[in-house]
Design an enzyme around this catalytic site. Structure first.
Site, mmCIF file in Angstrom:
data_model
loop_
_atom_site.group_PDB
_atom_site.id
_atom_site.type_symbol
_atom_site.label_atom_id
_atom_site.label_comp_id
_atom_site.label_asym_id
_atom_site.label_seq_id
_atom_site.Cartn_x
_atom_site.Cartn_y
_atom_site.Cartn_z
ATOM 1 N N GLU A 40 0.863 -1.178 0.000
ATOM 2 C CA GLU A 40 0.000 0.000 0.000
ATOM 3 C C GLU A 40 0.899 1.227 0.000
ATOM 4 O O GLU A 40 1.638 1.467 0.961
ATOM 5 C CB GLU A 40 -0.897 0.038 1.235
ATOM 6 C CG GLU A 40 -1.747 1.306 1.325
ATOM 7 C CD GLU A 40 -2.455 1.473 2.658
ATOM 8 O OE1 GLU A 40 -2.828 2.616 2.980
ATOM 9 O OE2 GLU A 40 -2.632 0.468 3.383
ATOM 10 N N ARG A 44 0.828 10.336 1.686
ATOM 11 C CA ARG A 44 1.120 11.233 2.809
ATOM 12 C C ARG A 44 2.161 12.284 2.445
ATOM 13 O O ARG A 44 2.560 13.072 3.288
ATOM 14 C CB ARG A 44 1.592 10.421 4.016
ATOM 15 C CG ARG A 44 0.521 9.472 4.547
ATOM 16 C CD ARG A 44 1.007 8.653 5.707
ATOM 17 N NE ARG A 44 -0.037 7.760 6.209
ATOM 18 C CZ ARG A 44 0.156 6.859 7.156
ATOM 19 N NH1 ARG A 44 1.357 6.739 7.708
ATOM 20 N NH2 ARG A 44 -0.835 6.078 7.557
ATOM 21 N N THR A 67 -4.550 6.307 1.959
ATOM 22 C CA THR A 67 -4.780 7.695 2.345
ATOM 23 C C THR A 67 -5.495 8.448 1.223
ATOM 24 O O THR A 67 -5.260 9.635 0.985
ATOM 25 C CB THR A 67 -3.465 8.420 2.738
ATOM 26 O OG1 THR A 67 -2.570 7.502 3.377
ATOM 27 C CG2 THR A 67 -3.753 9.546 3.730
ATOM 28 N N LYS A 127 -11.007 -1.346 6.470
ATOM 29 C CA LYS A 127 -9.845 -0.978 7.270
ATOM 30 C C LYS A 127 -10.340 -0.594 8.664
ATOM 31 O O LYS A 127 -11.346 0.102 8.795
ATOM 32 C CB LYS A 127 -9.129 0.200 6.611
ATOM 33 C CG LYS A 127 -7.937 0.741 7.375
ATOM 34 C CD LYS A 127 -7.307 1.892 6.594
ATOM 35 C CE LYS A 127 -6.103 2.476 7.314
ATOM 36 N NZ LYS A 127 -5.434 3.532 6.515
#
Length: 208
Positions: A40, A44, A67, A127
């Site tokens: 993944e 960020r 994200t 998640k």
């Protein structure tokens, strides 16, 4: 094998934030050499979104992008060949947009209400984030009886001390952890150290 089965069969989902295209090939080599061909890539850092297409050169890696917070990021991830997307929280808008793009979205959830909303939109793999701050193993154990059709990828606070305990839970498909590929080792291009660490942690964490 579909994407959810690929994730559950590997059990570990390494998280990494890339800041340079030069990091992609050595990262891919580490994943292949350790027998863990999925990752993944988290958004960020503002530079990461423009690096994703480098993975097109490496179709043997199952690419996930995390994200995700808006539809533009979904577009960029899909264009780069991402097989799955992960959001820190749940929104109906992003859920529907991902379905329209025919890509697996794994939304972040904490509460029963969020889980129910995600389930209503057709999500069965979620998640659980931030895992440790949201009740950790005890909360996931309680969710197993209430939501028997839901599997989770706990992420956030996963460490060598608790990883195996998470993986023993019936409703945990895999664990997501940045500790698998520490960012400080990536910044120093310590790829051999990363590979040795990931090999060791894979042996330590995995439930046979």
């Amino acid at each position: 094998m579909d994407i959810t089965n690929i994730i559950s069969s590997n059990q570990l989902l390494p998280l990494a934030t890339l800041t340079s295209r030069d990091q992609v090939e050595p990262l891919v080599n580490v994943l292949i050499n350790t027998g863990l061909p999925l990752v993944e890539i988290t958004l960020r850092d503002e530079r990461t979104i423009d690096i994703l297409d480098e993975f097109k050169k490496h179709p043997n890696i199952t690419l996930g992008v995390g994200t995700i917070k808006n539809s533009n990021q979904i577009d960029k991830a899909v264009e780069a060949g991402a097989s799955f997307l992960i959001t820190p929280g749940f929104t109906k808008k992003l859920s529907q947009y991902a379905f329209s793009k025919d890509v697996l979205l794994i939304p972040g959830t904490q509460t029963p209400s969020e889980i129910m909303l995600a389930s209503e939109q057709g999500h069965s793999l979620l998640k659980f984030f931030p895992a440790e701050l949201s009740g950790g193993i005890a909360r996931l154990e309680s969710y197993n009886a209430v939501f028997p059709d839901i599997k989770f990828i706990p992420t956030g606070g996963i460490s060598e001390k608790n990883a195996s305990s998470y993986l023993k839970l019936d409703n945990v498909s895999a664990i997501g952890a940045s500790a698998l590929i520490p960012s400080e080792l990536m910044r120093s291009n310590s790829w051999k150290e990363i590979e040795d660490r990931l090999t060791k942690l894979k042996t330590t964490y995995l439930i046979s």
